[in-house]
Design a protein around this motif. Sequence first.
Motif, short mmCIF file in Angstrom:
data_model
loop_
_atom_site.label_atom_id
_atom_site.label_comp_id
_atom_site.label_asym_id
_atom_site.label_seq_id
_atom_site.Cartn_x
_atom_site.Cartn_y
_atom_site.Cartn_z
N GLY A 172 0.88 -1.11 -0.01
CA GLY A 172 0.17 -0.15 -0.09
C GLY A 172 0.75 1.38 -0.04
O GLY A 172 0.53 2.13 -0.61
N LEU A 173 1.86 1.35 0.74
CA LEU A 173 2.87 2.50 1.03
C LEU A 173 3.49 2.71 -0.59
O LEU A 173 3.63 3.85 -0.94
CB LEU A 173 3.92 2.18 1.84
CG LEU A 173 3.45 2.39 3.42
CD1 LEU A 173 4.30 1.74 4.37
CD2 LEU A 173 3.06 3.76 3.81
N LEU A 174 3.86 1.77 -1.20
CA LEU A 174 4.53 1.72 -2.36
C LEU A 174 3.72 2.36 -3.48
O LEU A 174 3.96 3.31 -4.29
CB LEU A 174 5.32 0.62 -2.84
CG LEU A 174 5.88 0.41 -4.08
CD1 LEU A 174 7.30 1.40 -4.16
CD2 LEU A 174 6.48 -1.03 -4.53
N VAL A 175 2.39 1.69 -3.35
CA VAL A 175 1.30 1.88 -4.45
C VAL A 175 0.99 3.53 -4.23
O VAL A 175 0.79 4.22 -5.23
CB VAL A 175 0.21 1.00 -4.35
CG1 VAL A 175 -0.91 1.44 -5.25
CG2 VAL A 175 0.65 -0.21 -4.88
N HIS A 176 0.75 3.87 -3.17
CA HIS A 176 0.21 5.09 -2.76
C HIS A 176 1.35 6.24 -3.14
O HIS A 176 0.91 7.29 -3.83
CB HIS A 176 -0.09 5.26 -1.07
CG HIS A 176 -0.72 6.42 -0.89
ND1 HIS A 176 -2.29 6.15 -1.01
CD2 HIS A 176 -0.69 7.58 -0.14
CE1 HIS A 176 -2.73 7.54 -0.63
NE2 HIS A 176 -1.78 8.39 -0.27
N ALA A 177 2.39 6.16 -2.95
CA ALA A 177 3.64 6.90 -3.25
C ALA A 177 3.37 7.07 -4.75
O ALA A 177 3.78 8.06 -5.52
CB ALA A 177 5.14 6.38 -2.92
N ILE A 178 3.48 5.76 -5.63
CA ILE A 178 3.49 5.95 -7.07
C ILE A 178 2.41 6.53 -7.74
O ILE A 178 2.76 7.36 -8.48
CB ILE A 178 3.86 4.34 -7.66
CG1 ILE A 178 5.24 3.92 -7.19
CG2 ILE A 178 3.71 4.40 -9.35
CD1 ILE A 178 5.13 2.34 -7.74
N ALA A 179 1.39 6.17 -7.25
CA ALA A 179 0.01 7.08 -7.72
C ALA A 179 0.15 8.34 -7.28
O ALA A 179 -0.54 9.33 -8.23
CB ALA A 179 -1.19 6.08 -7.32
N GLY A 180 0.50 8.75 -6.20
CA GLY A 180 0.73 9.95 -5.57
C GLY A 180 1.47 11.15 -6.89
O GLY A 180 0.96 12.00 -7.19
#
Lengths: 215, 298
Positions: free
Chosen positions: A151-159
Amino acid sequence: MNKDKLILRTRFIERASHWVMVLCFLAVALSGLSWFFPSLNGLNAVFGTPQLARILHPFFGVVVFLLLAFLFVRFVKYNLPEREDLAWFRNVRQVLAGEHEPALQIGKYNAGQKILFWGIMGLISVLLVSGVVIWRPYFAPWFSIPSIRIGLLVHAIAGICLILLIIGHAYLAFWVKGSIRGMVTGYVSRSWAKTHHDRWYRQISNKQSGSGKQQ
Amino acid sequence: MSMQSQDIIKRSATNVLTPAPRARDHQAEVAKLIDVSICIGCKACQVACNEWNDLRDEVGHNVGVYDNPADLSAETWTLMRFDEVEDESGKLEWLIRKDGCMHCADPGCLKACPQPGAIIQYANGIVDFQSDHCIGCGYCIAGCPFDVPRISKKDNKAYKCTLCVDRVSVGQEPACVKTCPTGAINFGSKQDMLHQASERVTELQGRGFAGAGIYDPQGVGGTHVVYVLQHADKPHLYHKLPTDPRISSAIHGWKGWLKPVAAVAFFATLAGTLFHYVGVGPNEVEEADEKHEEDTHA
């Protein structure tokens, strides 16, 4: 402002939603960047203190999502792919060069704007889902640590992707003169509409000559 | 942190160009050696930890095992984990492991932490949470390969074992070490502890524990809490102690390659817009068109 010479492009409720969202998005994006690039940690002052920023970031993020969901409902019908979009892609070089010929049969939104529309809507959804997974103290305890890591990785990439898209969106609005007025006052000039959205302009004109009502 | 230690070798969310005060970094690395084969599970270390650190966790419930409380928490920084294991011959073994922060040389919590200075590592190897800087995001929990940090429901800040940094910095051993009645917990320089551990491992192997060994996992650069295990070949027997703990590749990606990639993308996008604007110029509607439109629609 003589509104007879202008065309209503964006209604009040849509403009209000858009600009409230802009303010919330700025705060959320800046605080997000403050954690992604620790050297920019000072950016979280947008929410007062680092601790407050951590608490408020997800709530403001949800506001951005809800406003975008509202705008999705309002605008989705103008952003569906159409056969005419192919002409825009074929002439993307001329479009980017600022050339207004040939006319490309552009509807209320051009193909690039449609890509932006779906990109923003997709990314905000990814941010919502991944954001819920990592949201402490409310939701993260329900998820396993490995899923929180994803979730942290995906959230950062999407952000990052969303901020890049928004930079592009803001620049193009700044580049195409008259666009920002369209989102602030709601009105665009007839020549602006004819130049940038010729098919939409014809539809509006036909409707006006038929019923005398503006859309 | 009113007392300045000036020996901080790692500081969370801090650029390498602006390191923390570290002029006094010539200290020896320390280690706490926990000899699981000597531990009797009396929990004196748990009590000593609570006493020294002024922690009073809520009185819990019996959950059917000796573990009490049932898990680490913001007010329980060390916990005896009891595992009943049957070996191949059907012999019961009671494996008791004192759980808590391992004080990794390469701490995943510190790597994940987004708040400058909320997690620091001293030259002697102790990894310490600076709670007044903590923002309560819980990234340390995701970063830790051992599932150690806990967020307090009272103040929304992360807590874990400090290795009694306040005692160690004035030349004393951690409270759990001082209290242990069997000598299962020792404290000293890491070199000394590894030497002591290897002697104990040799002794255990001589007594038939062929798998005895030292748990000082190199995947996290080694740890400053080291175990002697009777079955070092099967660390998972000891309440799922990871065999080869490492910082997750998701955390490595997020805190590693993604940052420079994102920075390049930002600069490229901003440069692209700048050069496009000064190159192509504003996209304006022709004056003549505007005039014409106004004429025909006036």
